[in-house]
Scaffold this active site. Structure first.
Site, PDB file in Angstrom:
ATOM      1  N   ASN A   7       0.884  -1.165   0.000  1.00  0.00           N
ATOM      2  CA  ASN A   7       0.000   0.000   0.000  1.00  0.00           C
ATOM      3  C   ASN A   7       0.922   1.215   0.000  1.00  0.00           C
ATOM      4  OD1 ASN A   7      -1.888   1.954   0.454  1.00  0.00           O
ATOM      5  ND2 ASN A   7      -2.796   1.008   2.259  1.00  0.00           N
ATOM      6  N   ARG A  85      -2.600  -2.053  -3.423  1.00  0.00           N
ATOM      7  CA  ARG A  85      -3.810  -1.282  -3.246  1.00  0.00           C
ATOM      8  C   ARG A  85      -3.715  -0.067  -4.174  1.00  0.00           C
ATOM      9  NH1 ARG A  85      -5.747   0.481   2.026  1.00  0.00           N
ATOM     10  NH2 ARG A  85      -7.838   1.214   1.622  1.00  0.00           N
ATOM     11  N   HIS A 174     -12.838   3.036   0.055  1.00  0.00           N
ATOM     12  CA  HIS A 174     -12.768   2.051   1.163  1.00  0.00           C
ATOM     13  C   HIS A 174     -13.425   0.728   0.772  1.00  0.00           C
ATOM     14  CE1 HIS A 174     -12.718   5.581   4.280  1.00  0.00           C
ATOM     15  NE2 HIS A 174     -11.482   5.189   3.999  1.00  0.00           N
ATOM     16  N   ARG A 235     -10.730  15.726   7.273  1.00  0.00           N
ATOM     17  CA  ARG A 235     -11.552  16.064   6.103  1.00  0.00           C
ATOM     18  C   ARG A 235     -12.937  16.516   6.555  1.00  0.00           C
ATOM     19  NH1 ARG A 235     -10.680  10.539   2.861  1.00  0.00           N
ATOM     20  NH2 ARG A 235      -8.799  10.153   4.045  1.00  0.00           N
ATOM     21  N   GLU A 379      -7.647  -5.203   5.500  1.00  0.00           N
ATOM     22  CA  GLU A 379      -7.576  -4.877   4.075  1.00  0.00           C
ATOM     23  C   GLU A 379      -6.431  -5.620   3.396  1.00  0.00           C
ATOM     24  OE1 GLU A 379      -7.963  -0.748   5.548  1.00  0.00           O
ATOM     25  OE2 GLU A 379      -8.873  -0.380   3.598  1.00  0.00           O
TER      26      GLU A 379
END
Ligand code: AMP
Length: 396
Positions: A7, A85, A174, A235, A379
């Site tokens: 990742n 990813r 996601h 965010r 993940e």
């Protein structure tokens, strides 16, 4: 067999060597602040954690350290594939893809949609191709799971040309985590995922909710970019689209500065005036810090609204899943969120909720409630599984 999962961020590299069949992780690690003096890499293997200073080391140096560790463990020749990813696959990718020059080009074409993430992902793919010239490389997209969204969920009410010419639509993110936890929840509920309508809430530094009907995503709170939707660490989530023009006129800020602030200086950080870290916010709120209390309250309010919106997408709700650092660890956020959703049929089991912490998946709902579950996301394992599947690799 082992799969190397990468990742790659703009200044970070997260990796793991995983058995796709069992999820067993032989070694994992995280290099951060790459390119800066404080660059370092954390390695976890056999229950032992080591931290190396990388002294301004670049991404390439982090990759060299990963290879050296694989050699030290005698693992390099056992790695059969590399799974990456990739954040944005646009409308092109609805499934993982074996990386070919054409696929790499298509990922490059998605750079305008994810200008911070996709270039780092591409750099990671190129570095891994050099490091493992003989191995198949697979891209697993964060957007792919949401390619099943119906048009009613993915179109914005904007001029059609923006959609046709520039891909202005909702993509959702996601997806790797939402797909993984939906599968785990079905296993925990002992029902086929194809029979279940689930709402999944991935609450980490980035936060999104997803509506998963029969194992397929039918809506997501995130849209064109990962900025839409819930309040997150730094965010803003949803704001009035008129904000940009207004603020540019009254403050002189440029669009780039406004977008950067909405991504990096907003959310929990802005509301609390303190931190983007939920654990610290809960502690500060308990000590009476007003900003921290407000930040947590607004986070929960918008999360509950997001969950209710996903119920509209599903029509019938069979369960709710909390995951991600906040979802897996914050009993406070889970309790406050369910307290806002009695009309959906959720009632909390206080003791189970307090007991549910990271590392243990389980139910947090009362017997007369719709199931609410805490599921530990993984993940890396999902990327390893999808990589092995697309390559039709057989287990060890
Ligand atoms: P992630 O990006 O999934 O690692 O999640 C990071 C978020 O999880 C941060 O906001 C952390 O503060 C939050 N988090 C981790 N542990 C806890 C905890 N024990 N209680 C509350 N929030 C936590």
């Amino acid at each position: 067999m082992w799969t190397l999962v990468l990742n790659s961020g703009s200044s970070s590299l997260k990796f793991a060597v995983i058995d796709p069949a069992s999820g067993e992780t032989r070694i994992s690690g995280l290099a951060e602040r790459l390119g800066a003096e404080a660059a370092s890499m954390r390695l976890d293997s056999d229950g032992v954690r080591q931290t190396h200073s990388l002294n301004g080391g670049s991404y390439a140096e982090a990759m060299r350290l990963v290879l050296a560790e694989l050699d030290a463990l005698g693992l390099r020749q056992d790695v059969r594939a590399v799974g990456h990813r990739v954040v944005h696959g646009g409308s092109r990718f609805s499934a993982p893809a074996v990386i070919t020059p054409e696929v790499l080009e298509a990922i490059r074409e998605c750079v305008p949609l994810a200008p911070l993430h996709n270039p780092a992902n591409i750099a990671g793919i190129e570095a891994a191709m050099n490091a493992f010239p003989g191995l198949p490389q697979v891209a697993v997209f964060d957007t792919a799971f949401h390619q099943t969204l119906p048009e009613v969920a993915y179109r914005y009410a904007v001029p059609e040309e923006w959609y046709r010419q520039h891909g202005v639509r909702r993509y959702g993110f996601h997806g790797i985590s939402h797909a993984f936890v939906a599968g785990e929840a079905a296993r925990m509920l002992d029902r086929p995922v194809s029979d279940l309508n689930l709402i999944t809430a991935h609450l980490g530094n980035g936060c999104s909710v997803s509506a998963v009907a029969g194992g397929r995503s039918v809506d997501s709170s995130m849209g064109l970019t990962p900025l839409e939707g819930l309040v997150m660490g730094t965010r803003s989530g949803n704001v009035d689209p008129g904000l940009h023009d207004y603020l540019a006129r009254v403050s002189g800020l440029t669009l780039t500065q406004i977008t950067a602030a909405l991504n990096r200086e907003s959310g929990l950080l802005a509301l609390s005036g303190l931190t983007n870290d939920m654990r610290e916010l809960e502690e500060a709120a308990a000590r009476g810090h007003d900003g921290a209390r407000l930040a947590v309250e607004i986070f929960v309010y918008r999360l509950a609204q997001g969950i209710a919106a996903m119920a509209v997408a599903l029509g019938r709700v069979d369960g709710l899943v909390f995951t991600g650092g906040i979802g897996e660890n914050s009993a406070t956020v889970r309790a406050a969120t369910l307290a806002r959703l009695p009309f959906l049929g959720f009632r909390l089991d206080d003791a189970a909720n307090t007991a549910a912490v990271r590392g243990q998946s389980g139910s947090i709902s009362a017997p007369d409630s719709l199931p609410a579950l805490v599921v530990n996301t993984n993940e890396e394992w999902m990327i390893a599984r999808e990589t092995a599947e697309v390559l039709s690799l057989t287990p060890r």
